[in-house]
Design a protein around this motif. Sequence first.
Motif, short mmCIF file in Angstrom:
data_model
loop_
_atom_site.label_atom_id
_atom_site.label_comp_id
_atom_site.label_asym_id
_atom_site.label_seq_id
_atom_site.Cartn_x
_atom_site.Cartn_y
_atom_site.Cartn_z
N SER A 148 0.79 -1.23 0.00
CA SER A 148 0.00 0.00 0.00
C SER A 148 0.83 1.28 0.00
N GLN A 166 -6.16 -0.50 6.84
CA GLN A 166 -7.25 -0.62 5.87
C GLN A 166 -7.36 0.61 4.98
N GLY A 167 -7.21 1.79 5.55
CA GLY A 167 -7.36 3.01 4.76
C GLY A 167 -6.33 3.12 3.66
N ASP A 200 -7.18 0.54 0.91
CA ASP A 200 -8.31 0.96 0.07
C ASP A 200 -7.88 2.03 -0.93
N VAL A 258 -5.71 0.29 -3.70
CA VAL A 258 -6.50 -0.57 -4.57
C VAL A 258 -7.36 0.25 -5.52
N SER A 259 -7.97 1.31 -5.01
CA SER A 259 -8.86 2.12 -5.84
C SER A 259 -8.11 2.85 -6.95
N GLU A 270 -7.79 -6.62 -5.05
CA GLU A 270 -8.33 -6.83 -3.71
C GLU A 270 -7.40 -6.24 -2.66
N GLY A 271 -7.95 -6.03 -1.48
CA GLY A 271 -7.16 -5.63 -0.34
C GLY A 271 -7.20 -6.70 0.73
#
Length: 276
Positions: free
Chosen positions: A11, A36-37, A40, A43-44, A52-53
């Motif tokens: 990430s 998680q942030g 996300d 991934v976006s 996927e994450g």
Amino acid sequence: MSGRILVTGGSKGIGAAVSARLAGEGWRVIVAAREQGAIDATVSALPGDGHEGLVLDVADADAWDAAELALTRDLAGVVCVAGTIGPIGPAPIVDPDAFMNTLKVNVLGTWLAARATRPALEASGGAFVAFSGGGATGPLARFDAYAASKAAVVRVTENLAADGLRANAVAPGFVVTDLQDDVLSAGREHVGDAYFEKVEQAVAQGGGESPALAADLVAFLVSDASRGIAGKLLSARWDPWGDAAFQERLRTEPDLAALRRIDDQFFTTTTPVPTP
């Protein structure tokens, strides 16, 4: 390409560059990290579909066991970028628990990744790529845990290859990432003048190697073009890994791009050493 590739530490920093490069090649990327942030957001931003994450602490064996089923489907590659650099300083001031934590993240985290994903990689003929770093092939004073762990990652990679896995290690070069913030936070007195000034200057000037170099090498190592190459430590910056002749040498010369003693290459003992 339609297979899935897991990128730990995917990430941020080099990991994010690797994730983007692989997605651009058409792979479906599993971005694994602890936040998680950040997952996300990465991934976006990836090109293509099917990414996927995965929230994952690479040093947690239970977390790998819990994720194993999700990682077995159509897995074509694993890239272990997740790592940590501390503790930094001369040995008397280093916390042994912090030292051990670096070994857990960098070495155990790499080994656990191979342990969890090997059956899927063997089934797909997929590639395993580990990340080495500073101190793996030469001393890096005051970074004892980091240097020792990165040398160990190379040997783990060689062991995996010797046992039949298509595994290689990447030396990305001096790339400015969040890890360099940890170096500056440790302070000149702990880091040492020369290395502290190198990092300080690189951060201030936005210098260092581009993470794209390492991402390009990873893209090669997970591709069909690298088949037959295993158990190697390749420098993204200095090795001519894109050259066909060099690639053939990697396939045929077992001691090339590997951690080996070099005594007989540069000098020969002239006086017989007595046997104990």
